[in-house]
Write a protein that holds these residues in place. Structure first.
Motif, PDB file in Angstrom:
ATOM      1  N   TYR A  93       0.797  -1.210   0.000  1.00 40.51           N
ATOM      2  CA  TYR A  93       0.000   0.000   0.000  1.00 40.51           C
ATOM      3  C   TYR A  93       0.835   1.268   0.000  1.00 40.51           C
ATOM      4  O   TYR A  93       0.367   2.325   0.384  1.00 40.51           O
ATOM      5  CB  TYR A  93      -0.984  -0.014   1.183  1.00 40.51           C
TER       6      TYR A  93
ATOM      7  N   SER B 166      -1.602   7.686   5.497  1.00 38.76           N
ATOM      8  CA  SER B 166      -2.144   6.646   4.617  1.00 38.76           C
ATOM      9  C   SER B 166      -3.195   7.257   3.713  1.00 38.76           C
ATOM     10  O   SER B 166      -3.761   6.566   2.856  1.00 38.76           O
ATOM     11  CB  SER B 166      -2.796   5.513   5.412  1.00 38.76           C
TER      12      SER B 166
ATOM     13  N   LEU C  21      -4.070   1.364   7.834  1.00 37.66           N
ATOM     14  CA  LEU C  21      -3.020   1.206   6.828  1.00 37.66           C
ATOM     15  C   LEU C  21      -3.508   0.412   5.618  1.00 37.66           C
ATOM     16  O   LEU C  21      -3.112   0.694   4.483  1.00 37.66           O
ATOM     17  CB  LEU C  21      -1.828   0.458   7.433  1.00 37.66           C
TER      18      LEU C  21
ATOM     19  N   GLY D  48      -4.450   1.710   2.028  1.00 32.24           N
ATOM     20  CA  GLY D  48      -4.159   3.132   2.035  1.00 32.24           C
ATOM     21  C   GLY D  48      -3.137   3.475   0.972  1.00 32.24           C
ATOM     22  O   GLY D  48      -2.793   2.641   0.123  1.00 32.24           O
TER      23      GLY D  48
ATOM     24  N   ILE E 164       0.411   4.874   1.397  1.00 29.80           N
ATOM     25  CA  ILE E 164       1.287   5.214   2.516  1.00 29.80           C
ATOM     26  C   ILE E 164       2.419   6.148   2.105  1.00 29.80           C
ATOM     27  O   ILE E 164       3.166   5.862   1.162  1.00 29.80           O
ATOM     28  CB  ILE E 164       1.852   3.938   3.148  1.00 29.80           C
TER      29      ILE E 164
END
Lengths: 237, 565
Positions: free
Chosen positions: A48, B283, B347, B350, B352
């Protein structure tokens, strides 16, 4: 289970292994939980990370499925790890402390002071505080394979009677008379340490625990009993 | 001169007072850290002269630490870190600086009380430092100061000064708590409901409530201890040395830990709140499970008051009482798991941004997981028979305090530095500081779990006295050298901090693109914070809403047509 380089001191006691086993089980369960968390975190940080074309998911995480998942996981941890370990711990505590051995135990008194352990045996007459008592400084001799009941008192401040090789520790509190028991499974010479800060000599409040056969022990007791109450030269801290 | 007095000594501006707490807190963090270095030297090389500063600090023994000096160092290390470093930094500095700004007020509810709150820390600090120079030296019975050692050890004028110092610090904290609670309850801007506050505010709010309830407990306990010392009472004395009858030695421990356990949650709650916010900001996603996090932190705060005797398992309290406390202690894991999982939820999915504050937040997740999980060992009444008063406990509380709380403090400092001082910090130095700190700290305190499992007791000046500990000495030496590196790494922070203070790139209003109120005003803010009192339209986590076009966030003061999901 996992023997980690024998990090624990040598176990010479009847019950000590129960604490070791509980410790290892806790280590396994918390260790797995930690590695899981670490793995998830590292995965998230990679998967992510901010990069073009990847938009975050806009959610406040306060819908029923989110809440249910979180609470479900929290309760799983609580019941399967915490409560399970708590129940095991209760049993082990009871094995150590719930019952004093009734017959056949050797009674010893320990009076802790800054900075030594005064050890008192009742001698041949089996009564404490009679002329045939044997008193030593820092020398605790016990017979193997026999329950030992130790009465603990303090002359001054809080100390803590710590037998690493028995996994047994008991705070010695002024104004209180504490009792603990233990039983040795092998002979040898081990140490007693103080485990509660008691002043500048706390770090050197060391005693010697000598575990002998019944015959050797009685011989030692007889020899000490026949000495006049003079500290012999070989007594040392 | 008059303007200096007005601007600094007599200023009632919460931002000025916050910065004063920050600077004094950081100074004592350094002092406490220096003491840690001395402790680690002694443990690695018992009774060898301390290099560089040894002869200066301990001239009588030519730089060698005497056992009572070791006990003083251990005592003051703990006392300073808890009461003079972490409390002023997280609660004094960030509580003060942030609360009015994040809720949209011009200042605290009681600015003059706020002023007094910092002033009290000055005599408090001076008394503590003076305690080294009085007859009998500084307090040396541990930061927990158990009687009868702390009440009957003579001469020890330092123990009396220690009590006086903490009494003043406690007063400062209570004054602060009253201020924080009143401000949060009464001075929120229009539209800023309690559930639209950043989680930082909730952390500080719970901390203030716990402080208000429990600091008086330790204050009274210390008064009774002082009376035992100077007035011949026996509240906590019994046995052959007691001046009179009727005392209970364990009463002190119950009273102390009734404060002491909530205190550790007091120290960490602001860090939890800050991390919860920062994870969201970096995030670019709303904080996951805001409401359940608020409730969890509240439940933890309540539970923190009913677990204290897990510090007393082998003290002689009944096994049944110990078991009750074991079960209440384990209960804490439920709300802790909830807000921890919420962090992971924030998180997840997300986008980040690995800023310097985010490094510290992510690091905190790791070290707090480790610290919190080792709490399970300590909570177990049976395992504690073995690990009580060993380095296992030291490892546990350093992971949760020195690591987690400290990382929270660093995250906060790097994050709000632009708002406080109008300048940006150096990113490279910040990341280097993080990695060096994380790696060295992990080695040092994980090593302590091994020491504790090996049976090494706390607060001993020389582990080599014992045969059963001798095989751990190489580990002790390695830990000490890595600890010296940990200490040295903090210089990166000091350099970055002071260099950036004067030479850092000037900051915009909102360098982090964050949605909370403090970023709607200038960096640093004007004296009365906002041009006009803001009106708040939604919570602080409106990031990456699908309907956003030109930017991925919405300040709390920006209106929006669509309802939040």
């Amino acid at each position: 289970m996992f023997e980690i380089k024998n990090i624990f001191p040598k176990d010479v006691s009847l019950n000590g292994h129960k604490i070791d086993e509980l410790f290892y089980r806790t280590l396994a369960e918390t260790g797995i939980a930690f590695l899981l968390v670490l793995g998830i975190l590292i995965y998230f940080m990679f998967r992510y990370r901010e990069r073009s074309g990847h938009l975050p998911l806009y959610t406040h995480g306060n819908r029923w499925p989110h809440l249910f998942l979180t609470l479900f996981l929290a309760f799983c941890v609580f019941f399967f790890i915490d409560m399970h370990l708590a129940n095991l711990s209760s049993k082990v505590w009871d094995d150590f402390h719930a019952k004093m051995p009734t017959q056949d135990a050797l009674q010893v008194r320990v009076l802790a002071q800054q900075y030594a352990w005064n050890i008192q045996y009742s001698g041949k007459d089996g009564q404490f505080d009679t002329p045939d008592d044997v008193i030593t400084m820092n020398q605790l001799h016990i017979p193997v394979h026999k329950p030992i009941v130790v009465q603990l008192q303090s002359k001054d401040v809080i100390h803590s009677f710590w037998l690493p090789n028995f996994r047994l520790k008991q705070d010695v509190v002024p104004g209180m008379t504490q009792r603990i028991w233990f039983e040795a499974t092998q002979t040898g010479e081990f140490e007693i340490a103080c485990a509660e800060l008691c002043g500048l000599g706390h770090y050197r409040m060391r005693g010697i625990l000598t575990i002998q056969t019944q015959e050797e022990f009685e011989q030692w007791l007889k020899e000490r009993g026949s000495e006049k109450k003079v500290q012999s030269k070989e007594e040392e801290w | 001169m008059k303007s200096f007095l007005k601007k600094h000594i007599f200023s009632t501006d919460h931002k000025v007072i916050g910065k004063q707490f920050l600077f004094t807190g950081l100074f004592f963090l350094l002092m406490g850290g220096l003491m840690a270095m001395i402790i680690r030297w002694q443990l690695a090389y018992p009774f060898k002269a301390i290099p560089l500063i040894g002869k200066l600090l301990f001239p009588q023994l030519k730089g060698v630490l005497a056992p009572e000096n070791y006990n003083m160092t251990v005592t003051l290390h703990g006392t300073i870190m808890v009461f003079f470093a972490i409390t002023p930094i997280l609660i004094g500095a960030f509580g003060n600086f942030l609360i009015p700004l994040q809720i949209g007020a011009r200042d605290m509810a009681f600015p003059k009380l706020n002023r007094l709150s910092f002033w009290l820390m000055i005599p408090s600090s001076l008394l503590l430092m003076a305690s080294f120079f009085v007859k009998g030296g500084a307090a040396q019975a541990g930061w927990t100061s158990y009687p009868p050692l702390s009440s009957l050890l003579t001469p020890n004028g330092g123990q009396i000064l220690w009590i006086a110092s903490l009494a003043l610090a406690g007063l400062s904290t209570i004054a602060g708590a009253v201020n924080y609670i009143t401000t949060i309850v009464m001075l929120r801007a229009p539209g800023m409901t309690l559930f639209r506050m950043p989680l930082t505010m909730w952390g500080l709010f719970y901390t203030a409530v716990l402080n208000a309830i429990f600091v008086p407990v330790v204050a009274i306990t210390l008064v009774l201890l002082l009376l035992d010392r100077i007035a011949g009472t026996s509240f906590f004395s019994a046995g052959p040395l007691a001046p009179s009858v009727g005392g209970q030695v364990l009463l002190y421990q119950h009273l102390f830990w009734a404060f002491g356990h909530p205190e550790v949650y007091i120290l960490i709650l602001p860090a939890w709140g800050i991390v919860s916010d920062l994870l969201s900001i970096f995030s670019r996603k709303p904080a996951f499970g805001y409401t359940s996090t608020v409730i969890s932190m509240g439940i933890i705060s309540v539970l923190s008051g009913v677990v204290w005797a897990h510090h007393m398992y082998p003290s002689g309290i009944s096994g049944s009482l110990g078991k009750i406390f074991m079960y209440t202690t384990f209960l804490v894991s439920i709300p802790s798991s909830v807000f921890f999982l919420n962090w992971l939820g924030t998180l997840s999915k997300g986008s980040i941004r690995f800023t310097v504050p985010m490094h510290f937040c992510l690091g905190l997740i790791v070290v707090f997981a480790l610290g919190g999980l080792t709490g399970i060992f300590n909570a177990s009444q049976a395992i504690d028979i073995y690990i009580h008063d060993t380095y296992f406990v030291v490892g546990h509380f350093h992971f949760t305090l020195a690591a987690s709380v400290l990382f929270g403090s660093f995250a906060a400092i790097y994050y709000w530095f632009p708002k406080m001082f109008g300048r940006l910090t150096n990113v490279f130095l910040g990341k280097l500081h993080f990695w060096l700190t994380l790696i060295t700290l992990s080695y040092v305190f994980f090593g302590m779990f091994l020491l504790g499992t090996g049976g090494m007791m706390r607060r001993i000046a020389d582990p080599t006295v014992y045969n059963f500990l001798k095989h751990l000495q190489p580990l002790n030496i390695k830990i000490s050298w890595v600890a010296f590196l940990l200490g040295a790494s903090q210089m990166l922070f000091v350099i970055n901090f002071f260099w950036s203070l004067f030479q850092g790139k000037k900051s915009s209003n909102n360098p982090w693109q964050a949605a909370t109120l403090e970023w709607t005003t200038s960096s640093p803010p004007p004296h009365d914070n906002f041009e006009t009192i803001p009106t708040v339209y939604h919570g602080p986590f409106e990031y990456s809403r699908p309907d956003m076009k030109d930017k991925d966030w919405l300040a709390q003061t920006e209106k929006t047509e669509l309802k939040k999901s």
